[in-house]
Design a protein around this motif. Sequence first.
Motif, mmCIF file in Angstrom:
data_model
loop_
_atom_site.group_PDB
_atom_site.id
_atom_site.type_symbol
_atom_site.label_atom_id
_atom_site.label_comp_id
_atom_site.label_asym_id
_atom_site.label_seq_id
_atom_site.Cartn_x
_atom_site.Cartn_y
_atom_site.Cartn_z
ATOM 1 N N MET A 195 17.080 21.316 47.065
ATOM 2 C CA MET A 195 18.286 20.895 47.807
ATOM 3 C C MET A 195 19.496 21.710 47.351
ATOM 4 O O MET A 195 19.795 21.742 46.164
ATOM 5 N N ARG A 196 20.146 22.381 48.296
ATOM 6 C CA ARG A 196 21.356 23.116 47.938
ATOM 7 C C ARG A 196 22.583 22.298 48.360
ATOM 8 O O ARG A 196 22.656 21.834 49.498
ATOM 9 N N VAL A 197 23.513 22.131 47.431
ATOM 10 C CA VAL A 197 24.690 21.304 47.701
ATOM 11 C C VAL A 197 25.946 22.169 47.620
ATOM 12 O O VAL A 197 26.119 22.932 46.666
ATOM 13 N N ALA A 198 26.811 22.041 48.613
ATOM 14 C CA ALA A 198 28.016 22.862 48.674
ATOM 15 C C ALA A 198 29.260 21.998 48.730
ATOM 16 O O ALA A 198 29.232 20.852 49.183
ATOM 17 N N THR A 199 30.360 22.570 48.233
ATOM 18 C CA THR A 199 31.652 21.928 48.445
ATOM 19 C C THR A 199 32.724 23.003 48.546
ATOM 20 O O THR A 199 32.442 24.181 48.323
ATOM 21 N N LEU A 200 33.917 22.576 48.902
ATOM 22 C CA LEU A 200 35.037 23.499 49.034
ATOM 23 C C LEU A 200 35.680 23.704 47.658
ATOM 24 O O LEU A 200 35.860 22.736 46.903
ATOM 25 N N GLY A 201 36.046 24.935 47.334
ATOM 26 C CA GLY A 201 36.593 25.234 46.006
ATOM 27 C C GLY A 201 38.009 24.743 45.839
ATOM 28 O O GLY A 201 38.968 25.485 46.072
ATOM 29 N N SER A 202 38.167 23.516 45.376
ATOM 30 C CA SER A 202 39.481 22.904 45.181
ATOM 31 C C SER A 202 39.264 21.476 44.707
ATOM 32 O O SER A 202 38.129 21.009 44.634
ATOM 33 N N HIS A 203 40.381 20.793 44.339
ATOM 34 C CA HIS A 203 40.390 19.345 44.131
ATOM 35 C C HIS A 203 39.540 18.859 42.953
ATOM 36 O O HIS A 203 40.073 18.553 41.896
ATOM 37 N N SER A 204 38.226 18.733 43.146
ATOM 38 C CA SER A 204 37.352 18.257 42.083
ATOM 39 C C SER A 204 36.049 19.045 42.117
ATOM 40 O O SER A 204 35.021 18.557 41.641
ATOM 41 N N SER A 205 36.106 20.245 42.670
ATOM 42 C CA SER A 205 34.861 20.982 42.904
ATOM 43 C C SER A 205 34.205 21.423 41.605
ATOM 44 O O SER A 205 32.977 21.445 41.508
ATOM 45 N N LEU A 206 34.990 21.762 40.589
ATOM 46 C CA LEU A 206 34.383 22.164 39.318
ATOM 47 C C LEU A 206 33.552 21.012 38.750
ATOM 48 O O LEU A 206 32.405 21.195 38.354
ATOM 49 N N GLN A 207 34.150 19.854 38.709
ATOM 50 C CA GLN A 207 33.435 18.691 38.197
ATOM 51 C C GLN A 207 32.177 18.389 39.021
ATOM 52 O O GLN A 207 31.112 18.085 38.483
ATOM 53 N N ILE A 208 32.322 18.439 40.347
ATOM 54 C CA ILE A 208 31.200 18.119 41.240
ATOM 55 C C ILE A 208 30.047 19.095 41.006
ATOM 56 O O ILE A 208 28.896 18.696 40.789
ATOM 57 N N LEU A 209 30.369 20.398 41.010
ATOM 58 C CA LEU A 209 29.315 21.409 40.909
ATOM 59 C C LEU A 209 28.676 21.387 39.519
ATOM 60 O O LEU A 209 27.468 21.554 39.370
ATOM 61 N N HIS A 210 29.519 21.156 38.502
ATOM 62 C CA HIS A 210 29.004 21.039 37.133
ATOM 63 C C HIS A 210 28.027 19.866 37.021
ATOM 64 O O HIS A 210 26.943 19.981 36.430
ATOM 65 N N GLY A 211 28.403 18.755 37.631
ATOM 66 C CA GLY A 211 27.551 17.568 37.569
ATOM 67 C C GLY A 211 26.263 17.739 38.364
ATOM 68 O O GLY A 211 25.186 17.314 37.928
ATOM 69 N N LEU A 212 26.364 18.369 39.519
ATOM 70 C CA LEU A 212 25.174 18.602 40.337
ATOM 71 C C LEU A 212 24.178 19.478 39.579
ATOM 72 O O LEU A 212 22.977 19.240 39.588
ATOM 73 N N LYS A 213 24.713 20.497 38.920
ATOM 74 C CA LYS A 213 23.837 21.410 38.163
ATOM 75 C C LYS A 213 23.156 20.690 37.003
ATOM 76 O O LYS A 213 21.993 20.933 36.698
ATOM 77 N N MET A 214 23.897 19.737 36.380
ATOM 78 C CA MET A 214 23.266 18.960 35.297
ATOM 79 C C MET A 214 22.068 18.181 35.821
ATOM 80 O O MET A 214 21.152 17.861 35.065
ATOM 81 N N ASP A 252 22.569 22.286 52.234
ATOM 82 C CA ASP A 252 21.857 21.227 52.933
ATOM 83 C C ASP A 252 22.717 19.969 52.922
ATOM 84 O O ASP A 252 22.664 19.158 53.837
ATOM 85 N N VAL A 253 23.487 19.854 51.846
ATOM 86 C CA VAL A 253 24.368 18.698 51.677
ATOM 87 C C VAL A 253 25.761 19.208 51.323
ATOM 88 O O VAL A 253 25.903 20.168 50.558
ATOM 89 N N ILE A 254 26.778 18.563 51.878
ATOM 90 C CA ILE A 254 28.168 18.907 51.559
ATOM 91 C C ILE A 254 28.813 17.702 50.879
ATOM 92 O O ILE A 254 28.684 16.578 51.367
ATOM 93 N N VAL A 255 29.487 17.957 49.755
ATOM 94 C CA VAL A 255 30.232 16.875 49.106
ATOM 95 C C VAL A 255 31.701 17.008 49.493
ATOM 96 O O VAL A 255 32.346 17.999 49.145
ATOM 97 N N PRO A 256 32.220 16.044 50.243
ATOM 98 C CA PRO A 256 33.637 16.122 50.658
ATOM 99 C C PRO A 256 34.561 15.630 49.552
ATOM 100 O O PRO A 256 34.154 14.861 48.687
ATOM 101 N N HIS A 257 35.791 16.105 49.570
ATOM 102 C CA HIS A 257 36.823 15.596 48.659
ATOM 103 C C HIS A 257 38.164 15.673 49.373
ATOM 104 O O HIS A 257 38.224 16.117 50.534
ATOM 105 N N GLY A 258 39.232 15.261 48.710
ATOM 106 C CA GLY A 258 40.524 15.136 49.362
ATOM 107 C C GLY A 258 41.014 16.425 50.004
ATOM 108 O O GLY A 258 41.647 16.399 51.058
ATOM 109 N N SER A 259 40.724 17.555 49.369
ATOM 110 C CA SER A 259 41.228 18.800 49.921
ATOM 111 C C SER A 259 40.418 19.270 51.117
ATOM 112 O O SER A 259 40.909 20.055 51.931
#
Lengths: 332, 332, 332
Positions: B1-20, B64-71
């Motif tokens: 599963m590949r997960v994407a988000t927009l680079g802003s807001h909380s994306s570092l935390q999201i991508l770091h957590g997904l990778k964990m 395949d999945v997008i994680v939305p955030h405020g930005s």
Amino acid sequence: MRVATLGSHSSLQILHGLKMEGLETAVITEKSRESFYRQFGFIDHVLSYQEPDQAVDLLNSAGDVIVPHGSLIEHIGLAKASKLKDKSIFGTRNLFQWESNQKRKMNLLRSAKIKVPKEFESPDDVDRRVIVKLPGAKGGKGYFLAEGKEEVRKGLERLRSIGLIKDEKEVLIQEYIVGVPMYFQFFRSVIRNRVEITGMDIRYESNVDGLRRLGKVDGVNPTFVVVGNIPVVARESLLPEIMNYAESFTTVVDQIVGPRMIGPFCLETVVTDEMEIVSFEFSGRIVAGTNLYVYGSPYSWLYWNEPMSVGRRIGRELKEAQERGKLQEVLT
Amino acid sequence: MRVATLGSHSSLQILHGLKMEGLETAVITEKSRESFYRQFGFIDHVLSYQEPDQAVDLLNSAGDVIVPHGSLIEHIGLAKASKLKDKSIFGTRNLFQWESNQKRKMNLLRSAKIKVPKEFESPDDVDRRVIVKLPGAKGGKGYFLAEGKEEVRKGLERLRSIGLIKDEKEVLIQEYIVGVPMYFQFFRSVIRNRVEITGMDIRYESNVDGLRRLGKVDGVNPTFVVVGNIPVVARESLLPEIMNYAESFTTVVDQIVGPRMIGPFCLETVVTDEMEIVSFEFSGRIVAGTNLYVYGSPYSWLYWNEPMSVGRRIGRELKEAQERGKLQEVLT
Amino acid sequence: MRVATLGSHSSLQILHGLKMEGLETAVITEKSRESFYRQFGFIDHVLSYQEPDQAVDLLNSAGDVIVPHGSLIEHIGLAKASKLKDKSIFGTRNLFQWESNQKRKMNLLRSAKIKVPKEFESPDDVDRRVIVKLPGAKGGKGYFLAEGKEEVRKGLERLRSIGLIKDEKEVLIQEYIVGVPMYFQFFRSVIRNRVEITGMDIRYESNVDGLRRLGKVDGVNPTFVVVGNIPVVARESLLPEIMNYAESFTTVVDQIVGPRMIGPFCLETVVTDEMEIVSFEFSGRIVAGTNLYVYGSPYSWLYWNEPMSVGRRIGRELKEAQERGKLQEVLT
């Protein structure tokens, strides 16, 4: 490798982190604090002095490497710090000279194309709200705010009368940027050839952070003595810009100060409501705000899958430098 | 599963957590920030765009999945966000519509029987101290306080004159509750059928959190642009009530918004000195205050014997959903 | 060993920490909060009461050991707390009596040669800015500031009129020290014969910490109800002095209160811009500010190479006491 530092400022964090990396640790402290430092198992050697004069000799004999911090220069003085033995300091020794002169510091930031507040040479030039700062890293002691030239003059007169300054030329008169303070901590790794964000903090200042509870109080002026630090994270969209600042800063130190920017530094900033980041100062070595992150910060965890304080990061850099035969590149 | 988000807001935390959690990660970012995101080892793919128009296409193709955030909504716009491909969003897509309209948001809170501030339809109705808020998640830009109808009218006039609003109907006029702000972060797990408290924060706002140092300053109005977040924990006796609020909120989203509340959300509140918790807003997705807790919060440690950021919690939910053949229940 | 506490204040942290040490845990809670506590896996037994009267009986039957906290005395009352069965309390039972009387508390600090604010017996003696405090640990409810005797009298009159006090003799009138509040948390280990700094915090108080955003507001008085806690670290040079205070405090409790100081306590202080630490109160048991550090604090990591909350520290002390046959020395 035995690493020493002065017992103050961020020494607990530094020594704790060095020990996590397996290094031998020593603290140099005034006699009255000796028992305090003895309680911590990660300090291999506690060496105490009766007279401040003895600190330099102890530092020179106690460690192959010395980790400097804000109190080191303040306690032993700039002239004596230069007597620390050659190639013993983890960090950029030449920056000590720049840090001792606030106008020179601001010029270094300007060279790095970092936004800075307007500066006023003389009280007569002041045409707006300013903050007046005293020389040296005295934790904000004596700093004052003024609304125009008349208030600047009165404030300087007061500082002279209580002996905090001799001459008004000593102070830095800076435009007061309306916004919020934010202190960005970095680590320039010479070995890994990169700049890391290691954390952020807000300073907790006496009495100004207490006065807010009373509103304006007759006869009490706000003072800005740093007594602690509070953790904070920044809006992510501020990070690319502050990283640009940090990288630009290291390039300028490499070129102008030399031989290169080594290890921890901090950009002290105000962030405005237009999301501008304005730097009003820098620290060319570890700052006390990193003491918040003995087990790692929200940023260090992005780089490392293990707890990484700045103290430990210093130890890691020393170890990696030694392993690669590059120790001389991180010592000055 | 590949997960994407927009680079802003909380994306570092999201991508770091997904990778964990072992997931493949992608960030979509504007060209100028590409090098910033490339430095982090936990981001597998950095895809950049020159024109904001391209962001939706990139998001659709990258994950395949997008994680939305405020930005995400703010940057690409509500209309375009609806073009994200079906069953790609981890979260409650329908809430985007509700979040774009502050009056609708407040009604949703009322449906959940959560205490909210009184609202005024028109400046003419205002009979107390109010805060006037602009539409959208603009980080508090343009928000102002007013003491009665006259000040509201003047403030709206100013916003119109500088082009921040066109029509006074756009704004939300809310009673200003005297107390302290506190932002309660939650995670609704569809898979484990429970609501978890994931953390709390206080927003750090420019310039209001700097102005306190000066007291009232002539000619400077407080502004409320969120530039960071500060950690906080709440008195334990507040927790049962706020948990009731959170559970009631998820029930109402399940019923009124549909298909169900999925993943992170936040109740933005003021806590009064009578210990009343009054919610003046909610966020139906991850908030930036969770960036404080990349290694877990004082609350996440009560649920998990491992470091659990909200980003990682999202990854965990995705993995558990997939393992149980329920992925469709957490995507909309 | 089964350990119980009352469901409030810091019970989540305590029970979580005890469970990490392998102890059996029980919470006693009012009926309405039962479902809240049931969601946490680290609580083995949730016992609820309908009437506050039943709490003491439940505590006596549920645990071999009871961990007291600020809400325990407040909820069940001093007289009833004394009915907790003998040798069941982890902590210094005799301190309950001292804590119930603020003047006695201040005298204990004075005996330990800890700097304290000047105290005024009667409103007539007041010659400076003071803070007036109500009896008991009521989270700051009713506290007020006053500039001289006239304001003190008016404030007391108001408290009487709303029924918060009966007699002005109940209140503590303390010099208001200008500086910043800082709360130092400690743990006195009887077993290891040492005092550890376990953390620090700043209280987050409603409405005073919200009012700062408005400046002076007509008709709204600042109130000081603690609704949360914010993390902070102190300048390292403050630590040797505060450690002296803490050690001196434990010696005085050993001698004057008896049988000995056991476990967590807190020195509530103001730090002035001259770096003086003035203590205006103490807590002879765990404080809610420790809830910040469920995974350890920047200070606990200096003592332990594992996450060590104060709750867990209590569990560790109980275990070590039991292993060494010294359980009776940490129970009163």
